[in-house]
Design an enzyme around this catalytic site. Structure first.
Site, PDB file in Angstrom:
ATOM      1  N   HIS A 250       0.851  -1.184   0.000  1.00  0.00           N
ATOM      2  CA  HIS A 250       0.000   0.000   0.000  1.00  0.00           C
ATOM      3  C   HIS A 250       0.892   1.241   0.000  1.00  0.00           C
ATOM      4  O   HIS A 250       2.106   1.139   0.152  1.00  0.00           O
ATOM      5  CB  HIS A 250      -0.951  -0.002   1.211  1.00  0.00           C
ATOM      6  CG  HIS A 250      -0.266   0.011   2.540  1.00  0.00           C
ATOM      7  ND1 HIS A 250      -0.290  -1.049   3.426  1.00  0.00           N
ATOM      8  CD2 HIS A 250       0.497   0.958   3.135  1.00  0.00           C
ATOM      9  CE1 HIS A 250       0.405  -0.751   4.490  1.00  0.00           C
ATOM     10  NE2 HIS A 250       0.908   0.468   4.348  1.00  0.00           N
TER      11      HIS A 250
HETATM   12  P1  TYD Z   1      -2.254  -3.315   7.470  1.00  0.00           P
HETATM   13  O1  TYD Z   1      -1.843  -1.897   7.325  1.00  0.00           O
HETATM   14  O2  TYD Z   1      -3.102  -3.901   6.427  1.00  0.00           O
HETATM   15  O3  TYD Z   1      -0.967  -4.205   7.652  1.00  0.00           O
HETATM   16  P2  TYD Z   1       0.205  -4.388   6.574  1.00  0.00           P
HETATM   17  O4  TYD Z   1       0.676  -3.034   6.240  1.00  0.00           O
HETATM   18  O5  TYD Z   1       1.245  -5.168   7.200  1.00  0.00           O
HETATM   19  O6  TYD Z   1      -0.360  -5.145   5.437  1.00  0.00           O
HETATM   20  O7  TYD Z   1      -2.924  -3.453   8.896  1.00  0.00           O
HETATM   21  C1  TYD Z   1      -3.505  -4.655   9.317  1.00  0.00           C
HETATM   22  C2  TYD Z   1      -4.722  -4.322  10.162  1.00  0.00           C
HETATM   23  O8  TYD Z   1      -4.365  -3.550  11.304  1.00  0.00           O
HETATM   24  C3  TYD Z   1      -5.748  -3.506   9.408  1.00  0.00           C
HETATM   25  O9  TYD Z   1      -7.016  -4.009   9.786  1.00  0.00           O
HETATM   26  C4  TYD Z   1      -5.588  -2.114   9.943  1.00  0.00           C
HETATM   27  C5  TYD Z   1      -5.101  -2.339  11.353  1.00  0.00           C
HETATM   28  N1  TYD Z   1      -4.210  -1.287  11.884  1.00  0.00           N
HETATM   29  C6  TYD Z   1      -4.641  -0.470  12.907  1.00  0.00           C
HETATM   30  O10 TYD Z   1      -5.787  -0.558  13.362  1.00  0.00           O
HETATM   31  N2  TYD Z   1      -3.781   0.467  13.412  1.00  0.00           N
HETATM   32  C7  TYD Z   1      -2.533   0.617  12.921  1.00  0.00           C
HETATM   33  O11 TYD Z   1      -1.769   1.488  13.418  1.00  0.00           O
HETATM   34  C8  TYD Z   1      -2.107  -0.218  11.847  1.00  0.00           C
HETATM   35  C9  TYD Z   1      -0.739  -0.068  11.242  1.00  0.00           C
HETATM   36  C10 TYD Z   1      -2.978  -1.165  11.365  1.00  0.00           C
END
Ligand code: TYD
Length: 263
Positions: A175
């Site tokens: 992302h």
């Molecule tokens: P995500 O950003 O998709 O993880 P990655 O970048 O590793 O793919 O985050 C996973 C889940 O965690 C998603 O449901 C959003 C949540 N999240 C939070 O609630 N707070 C945060 O600070 C972060 C980074 C993620």
């Protein structure tokens, strides 16, 4: 004990905490201690700011004393922490060899408003704008690394999050962020950050707790090749906001194009 939100799925686990929300202060400084017992037998005297301790890897037994508090805490889950109130001292009693203890210290001044919107930015960042920063300790001890918001990084630390238990051959990320700026650190083990700005790929391997990758806004990133036990710690300039994410490549490319000044 403080509890922090944690998410787990087949891609590993993630926990996060925000200043003034999951800890009772604005985060001024983040410090991490690798192999803490061998290098940090000393006690940490009372100071005029609050602190929070957590172990993002391994186990650490700590003692908090003073100002009406007396608590022995076992820190063995990344989503739990202990508060050291203003005026209290803490000491490390024991820790496992693989422990990574993280301490958050209260900002002496409350944070100014987080950086405002895209209007401020001249252009979307490119992969060359991401920089590796050599981070210092609070003393000569190489096993301690500390980062102070607005001093070591160009933003106040509103939030930290950390990725752990990432299975082999699993990628995270995929992302871009419209506004968020971050410092990404391998506080244990190693992984690769693959950056892309729509035109160019750049792969950065992070494998030391005292080197961080400063990520400006609007870069696509994939996190790959986690070693077993690796922990990715991220210091973030804004609270969590799903509206700041771009999770589709074609949307990302169009979003950049719309904000790139014609030359
Ligand atoms: P995500 O950003 O998709 O993880 P990655 O970048 O590793 O793919 O985050 C996973 C889940 O965690 C998603 O449901 C959003 C949540 N999240 C939070 O609630 N707070 C945060 O600070 C972060 C980074 C993620």
């Amino acid at each position: 004990m403080l509890e922090f939100p944690a998410f787990g799925d087949g891609r590993g686990r993630l926990a996060f905490l925000e200043g003034l929300r999951h800890v009772p202060f604005s985060i001024g400084r983040v410090q991490w201690w690798n192999n803490p017992v061998a290098r940090d037998a000393a006690a940490h005297p009372p100071v005029g700011v609050g602190r929070v301790l957590l172990a993002v890897a391994g186990r650490a037994d700590v003692r908090v004393r003073g100002d009406g508090v007396s608590e022995d805490a076992r820190l063995d889950r990344p989503d739990r922490g202990v508060l050291v109130p203003r005026g209290a001292a803490w000491e490390l009693v024991e820790a496992s060899d693989d422990a990574v203890l993280v301490t958050l210290s209260e900002a002496r001044e409350p944070h100014a408003e987080p950086a405002a919107g895209t209007g401020r930015r001249a252009r979307p960042s490119t992969v060359d704008d991401a920089r590796l920063l050599r981070l210092g300790g609070s003393d000569a001890d190489a096993s301690t690394t500390s980062v102070t918001g607005h001093l070591d990084v160009p933003f106040g630390v509103e939030r930290i999050y950390y990725l752990f238990d990432v299975p082999p051959a699993t990628a995270r990320g995929s992302h871009a962020h419209k506004e968020l700026e971050q410092l990404i650190v391998a506080v244990a083990g190693s992984f690769d950050v693959r950056l892309n700005d729509g035109a160019t790929d750049r792969i950065v391997t992070l494998d030391r707790p005292d080197v961080g990758l400063l990520m400006p806004h609007m870069l696509w990133r994939d996190l790959e090749r986690f070693t077993p036990g690796a922990v990715c710690l991220v210091l973030a300039s804004l609270p969590y906001d799903e509206a700041d994410y771009i999770r589709e490549r074609d949307v990302y490319v169009a979003y950049r194009r719309a904000r790139t000044p014609a030359s």
